[in-house]
Design an enzyme around this catalytic site. Structure first.
Site, mmCIF file in Angstrom:
data_model
loop_
_atom_site.group_PDB
_atom_site.id
_atom_site.type_symbol
_atom_site.label_atom_id
_atom_site.label_comp_id
_atom_site.label_asym_id
_atom_site.label_seq_id
_atom_site.Cartn_x
_atom_site.Cartn_y
_atom_site.Cartn_z
ATOM 1 N N HIS A 1 12.597 -6.676 -45.423
ATOM 2 C CA HIS A 1 13.782 -5.975 -44.682
ATOM 3 C C HIS A 1 14.385 -7.313 -43.780
ATOM 4 O O HIS A 1 13.854 -8.544 -43.825
ATOM 5 C CB HIS A 1 13.395 -4.919 -44.014
ATOM 6 C CG HIS A 1 12.314 -5.229 -43.325
ATOM 7 N ND1 HIS A 1 11.893 -5.973 -42.310
ATOM 8 C CD2 HIS A 1 10.815 -4.762 -43.452
ATOM 9 C CE1 HIS A 1 10.635 -6.149 -41.885
ATOM 10 N NE2 HIS A 1 9.958 -5.305 -42.472
ATOM 11 N N HIS B 1 11.909 -9.632 -42.096
ATOM 12 C CA HIS B 1 11.336 -10.707 -42.961
ATOM 13 C C HIS B 1 12.569 -11.846 -42.974
ATOM 14 O O HIS B 1 12.263 -12.903 -42.710
ATOM 15 C CB HIS B 1 11.278 -10.513 -44.397
ATOM 16 C CG HIS B 1 10.101 -9.327 -44.229
ATOM 17 N ND1 HIS B 1 10.160 -8.053 -44.730
ATOM 18 C CD2 HIS B 1 8.830 -9.736 -44.298
ATOM 19 C CE1 HIS B 1 9.032 -7.652 -44.746
ATOM 20 N NE2 HIS B 1 7.994 -8.366 -44.441
ATOM 21 N N LYS C 1 5.906 -8.138 -34.457
ATOM 22 C CA LYS C 1 5.498 -7.027 -34.437
ATOM 23 C C LYS C 1 4.078 -6.772 -34.491
ATOM 24 O O LYS C 1 3.389 -6.008 -34.013
ATOM 25 C CB LYS C 1 6.249 -6.422 -35.387
ATOM 26 C CG LYS C 1 6.028 -4.797 -35.641
ATOM 27 C CD LYS C 1 6.868 -3.891 -36.534
ATOM 28 C CE LYS C 1 6.089 -4.046 -37.616
ATOM 29 N NZ LYS C 1 4.859 -3.181 -37.956
ATOM 30 N N ASP C 2 3.404 -7.861 -35.335
ATOM 31 C CA ASP C 2 2.022 -7.931 -35.651
ATOM 32 C C ASP C 2 1.365 -8.876 -34.807
ATOM 33 O O ASP C 2 1.095 -9.898 -35.069
ATOM 34 C CB ASP C 2 1.650 -8.007 -37.043
ATOM 35 C CG ASP C 2 2.346 -7.094 -38.010
ATOM 36 O OD1 ASP C 2 1.672 -5.880 -37.851
ATOM 37 O OD2 ASP C 2 3.058 -7.261 -38.738
HETATM 38 O O1 PAF Z 1 1.992 -9.414 -42.123
HETATM 39 C C1 PAF Z 1 1.749 -9.172 -43.160
HETATM 40 O O2 PAF Z 1 2.703 -9.070 -44.015
HETATM 41 C C2 PAF Z 1 0.445 -9.321 -43.814
HETATM 42 O O3 PAF Z 1 -0.429 -9.157 -43.062
HETATM 43 C C3 PAF Z 1 0.302 -10.967 -44.454
HETATM 44 C C4 PAF Z 1 0.362 -11.967 -43.282
HETATM 45 C C5 PAF Z 1 1.194 -11.329 -45.336
HETATM 46 C C6 PAF Z 1 -1.062 -11.220 -45.164
HETATM 47 O O4 PAF Z 1 -1.200 -10.304 -46.094
#
Ligand code: PAF
Length: 280
Positions: free
Chosen positions: A33, A36, A149-150
């Site tokens: 999306h 990314h 976000k993460d």
């Molecule tokens: O954030 C993500 O999409 C996933 O945790 C990652 C970093 C690609 C690892 O699988």
């Protein structure tokens, strides 16, 4: 864009590219999306060539149901990546990445994984660490880009890079939001219409919590958010936490020289949404 499904073929192409170009890497699990795309745009500003990986990593899912239902939109992903002029796309199979041993390795993240997402998703960060370490070893990028976000994941990956002595730069990219404030996530596509309408409440509350925290203690802010969510008819709060941005330790008292962030996880029906906000 060149597409690779095997480690050897990707490494061969990157060996040549690396002789005269810097490599920026954006690992993803697909269902791409605009969030990314913002990672890729940041990567392009800093790197000559861009590698994106799409791999739904089984070892980071604590619930089989979540893994099975993880959205897959590979054709659209490829079109989006081509429109962003991505150079190399890596789409390995589970067998290519794990051979016969689909297991996470165990990492010491100095406690960063013991709170929030790590406390609620058993083994999640060992799974993330396992796959990201392997992807870094394969791609050998100069820099790698992760969404804020993460945020906990971002800090954990920085810790892994430091501990494993990888020579690459980890760059955090600000959260990309829908126009109504909902943080972009591949999971948003699985929200029902009514939960999609309710979901912006999460960021609205985070913004109000930031104002509240400006005049109140961390503890009072937590109580205030818990109270607000207890009155919400459909969204269910899993946790709301205020933590030091660097070590992710819960803020009991606050120090004006430290940076704090509020973190939240909410269930919209079966879909678990996370978000966070800087409190400075
Ligand atoms: O954030 C993500 O999409 C996933 O945790 C990652 C970093 C690609 C690892 O699988």
């Amino acid at each position: 864009m060149q597409v690779f499904t095997t480690i050897n073929s990707l490494q061969l192409a990157l060996k040549i590219a690396r002789t005269s170009h810097t490599i920026g890497f954006v690992p993803t699990m697909g269902a791409l999306h605009e969030g990314h795309m913002s990672l890729i745009k940041s990567a392009k500003k800093k790197s000559d060539k861009i590698v994106v990986s799409i791999f739904v990593n089984p070892t980071q899912f604590d619930k089989q149901e979540d893994l099975t239902n993880y959205p897959s939109t590979i054709q659209t992903d490829i079109e989006l990546l081509e429109s962003e002029s991505c150079d190399f796309l890596f789409i390995p199979s589970v067998k290519e990445m794990y051979a016969e041993n689909v297991k996470a390795k165990s990492f010491d993240f100095d406690g960063l994984d013991q709170v929030m997402e790590g406390a609620h998703r058993q083994g999640h960060f060992n799974g993330v660490g396992t796959v990201v370490k392997q992807l870094f070893e394969i791609v050998k990028p100069n820099s790698a880009f992760f969404g804020e976000k993460d945020f906990q994941q971002l800090q954990i990956i920085k810790k892994m890079v430091e501990k494993e002595k990888f020579s690459l730069q980890i760059i955090g990219v600000p959260i990309f939001r829908e126009s109504d404030g909902l943080a972009m996530s591949s999971r948003n596509a699985r929200l029902t219409d009514s939960f999609r309408k309710e979901a912006p409440f999460i960021y609205e509350t985070l913004q109000k919590a930031k104002v509240f925290f400006g005049m109140n203690s961390a503890l009072n802010t937590i109580e205030w958010v818990e109270d607000v969510f207890s009155k919400h008819p459909t969204l269910k709060l899993e946790y709301f936490s205020i933590a030091n941005e660097t070590d992710l330790k819960t803020a009991t008292s606050t120090n004006p020289n430290e940076k704090y962030r509020a973190f939240i996880a909410v269930f919209a029906g079966k879909i678990r949404l996370i978000d966070n906000i800087a409190l400075y």
